[in-house]
Design a protein around this motif. Structure first.
Motif, PDB file in Angstrom:
ATOM      1  N   UNK A   1       0.327  -2.970 -11.691  1.00  0.00           N
ATOM      2  CA  UNK A   1       0.157  -4.213 -10.922  1.00  0.00           C
ATOM      3  C   UNK A   1      -0.374  -3.893  -9.529  1.00  0.00           C
ATOM      4  N   UNK A   2       0.198  -2.880  -8.885  1.00  0.00           N
ATOM      5  CA  UNK A   2      -0.206  -2.510  -7.528  1.00  0.00           C
ATOM      6  C   UNK A   2      -1.644  -1.999  -7.501  1.00  0.00           C
ATOM      7  N   UNK A   3      -2.042  -1.254  -8.529  1.00  0.00           N
ATOM      8  CA  UNK A   3      -3.425  -0.757  -8.584  1.00  0.00           C
ATOM      9  C   UNK A   3      -4.413  -1.911  -8.701  1.00  0.00           C
ATOM     10  N   UNK A   4      -4.092  -2.905  -9.539  1.00  0.00           N
ATOM     11  CA  UNK A   4      -4.968  -4.074  -9.664  1.00  0.00           C
ATOM     12  C   UNK A   4      -5.056  -4.834  -8.350  1.00  0.00           C
ATOM     13  N   UNK A   5      -3.923  -5.010  -7.701  1.00  0.00           N
ATOM     14  CA  UNK A   5      -3.890  -5.709  -6.419  1.00  0.00           C
ATOM     15  C   UNK A   5      -4.724  -4.956  -5.385  1.00  0.00           C
TER      16      UNK A   5
ATOM     17  N   UNK B   1       4.030  15.339   1.775  1.00  0.00           N
ATOM     18  CA  UNK B   1       3.047  16.424   1.729  1.00  0.00           C
ATOM     19  C   UNK B   1       1.953  16.141   0.708  1.00  0.00           C
ATOM     20  N   UNK B   2       2.344  15.602  -0.448  1.00  0.00           N
ATOM     21  CA  UNK B   2       1.369  15.293  -1.498  1.00  0.00           C
ATOM     22  C   UNK B   2       0.343  14.269  -1.001  1.00  0.00           C
ATOM     23  N   UNK B   3       0.822  13.196  -0.384  1.00  0.00           N
ATOM     24  CA  UNK B   3      -0.086  12.158   0.110  1.00  0.00           C
ATOM     25  C   UNK B   3      -1.014  12.719   1.180  1.00  0.00           C
TER      26      UNK B   3
ATOM     27  N   UNK C   1       2.009   6.160  -7.161  1.00  0.00           N
ATOM     28  CA  UNK C   1       0.910   6.963  -7.703  1.00  0.00           C
ATOM     29  C   UNK C   1       1.232   8.452  -7.590  1.00  0.00           C
ATOM     30  N   UNK C   2       1.815   8.851  -6.474  1.00  0.00           N
ATOM     31  CA  UNK C   2       2.206  10.252  -6.295  1.00  0.00           C
ATOM     32  C   UNK C   2       3.227  10.667  -7.343  1.00  0.00           C
ATOM     33  N   UNK C   3       4.218   9.820  -7.577  1.00  0.00           N
ATOM     34  CA  UNK C   3       5.257  10.140  -8.564  1.00  0.00           C
ATOM     35  C   UNK C   3       4.711  10.114  -9.989  1.00  0.00           C
ATOM     36  N   UNK C   4       3.691   9.305 -10.227  1.00  0.00           N
ATOM     37  CA  UNK C   4       3.088   9.247 -11.560  1.00  0.00           C
ATOM     38  C   UNK C   4       2.363  10.546 -11.895  1.00  0.00           C
ATOM     39  N   UNK C   5       1.998  11.296 -10.881  1.00  0.00           N
ATOM     40  CA  UNK C   5       1.235  12.525 -11.088  1.00  0.00           C
ATOM     41  C   UNK C   5       2.119  13.757 -11.255  1.00  0.00           C
ATOM     42  N   UNK C   6       3.442  13.590 -11.126  1.00  0.00           N
ATOM     43  CA  UNK C   6       4.377  14.712 -11.274  1.00  0.00           C
ATOM     44  C   UNK C   6       5.601  14.233 -12.037  1.00  0.00           C
TER      45      UNK C   6
ATOM     46  N   UNK D   1       0.833  -1.199   0.000  1.00  0.00           N
ATOM     47  CA  UNK D   1       0.000   0.000   0.000  1.00  0.00           C
ATOM     48  C   UNK D   1       0.868   1.248   0.000  1.00  0.00           C
ATOM     49  N   UNK D   2       1.925   1.258   0.782  1.00  0.00           N
ATOM     50  CA  UNK D   2       2.853   2.388   0.790  1.00  0.00           C
ATOM     51  C   UNK D   2       3.495   2.542  -0.582  1.00  0.00           C
ATOM     52  N   UNK D   3       3.913   1.433  -1.174  1.00  0.00           N
ATOM     53  CA  UNK D   3       4.483   1.480  -2.518  1.00  0.00           C
ATOM     54  C   UNK D   3       3.487   2.103  -3.490  1.00  0.00           C
ATOM     55  N   UNK D   4       2.242   1.663  -3.417  1.00  0.00           N
ATOM     56  CA  UNK D   4       1.199   2.175  -4.301  1.00  0.00           C
ATOM     57  C   UNK D   4       1.046   3.684  -4.138  1.00  0.00           C
ATOM     58  N   UNK D   5       0.994   4.151  -2.898  1.00  0.00           N
ATOM     59  CA  UNK D   5       0.836   5.587  -2.644  1.00  0.00           C
ATOM     60  C   UNK D   5       2.008   6.393  -3.202  1.00  0.00           C
TER      61      UNK D   5
END
Length: 108
Positions: free
Chosen positions: A89-93, A31-33, A16-21, A9-13
């Protein structure tokens, strides 16, 4: 939930944060999370930096040194193509985990 699920879950967060920037330094990720979650999620440095190190070793992210907006030297992290695949993969999981928890909650 097993420890690996929480780590995932931490990996996913983070992914996902890095995918948005284009890139963010560690404190920027925290701060983003916090901001996006409406202050519901807080990531401690003791969890964040080992996760970033592990993800860099797995080639999911890369880092470069640069100056922050306050002229401090910091490591900035960005997602790699391998990291984008891992994010999918993490999003599907995560979706499967949510479905499982919702199913249990309906019968509880």
């Amino acid at each position: 939930m097993a420890k690996n699920d929480l780590q995932g879950t931490l990996d996913l967060l983070i992914l996902k944060s890095l995918a948005q920037t284009s890139s963010m330094h560690g404190y920027g990720i925290v701060l983003h999370i916090e901001k996006v979650s409406g202050e519901l999620l807080r990531i401690e440095e003791g969890s964040l930096y080992p996760a970033l190190h592990r993800m860099e070793q797995n080639l999911w992210i890369r880092s470069t040194w640069a100056l922050t907006e306050t002229n401090r030297r910091a490591k900035f992290y960005s997602l790699t193509p391998t990291g984008r695949k891992q994010l999918a993969i993490a999003e599907k999981s995560w979706e499967q985990t949510v479905k499982g928890v919702q199913a249990v909650m309906r019968f509880a």
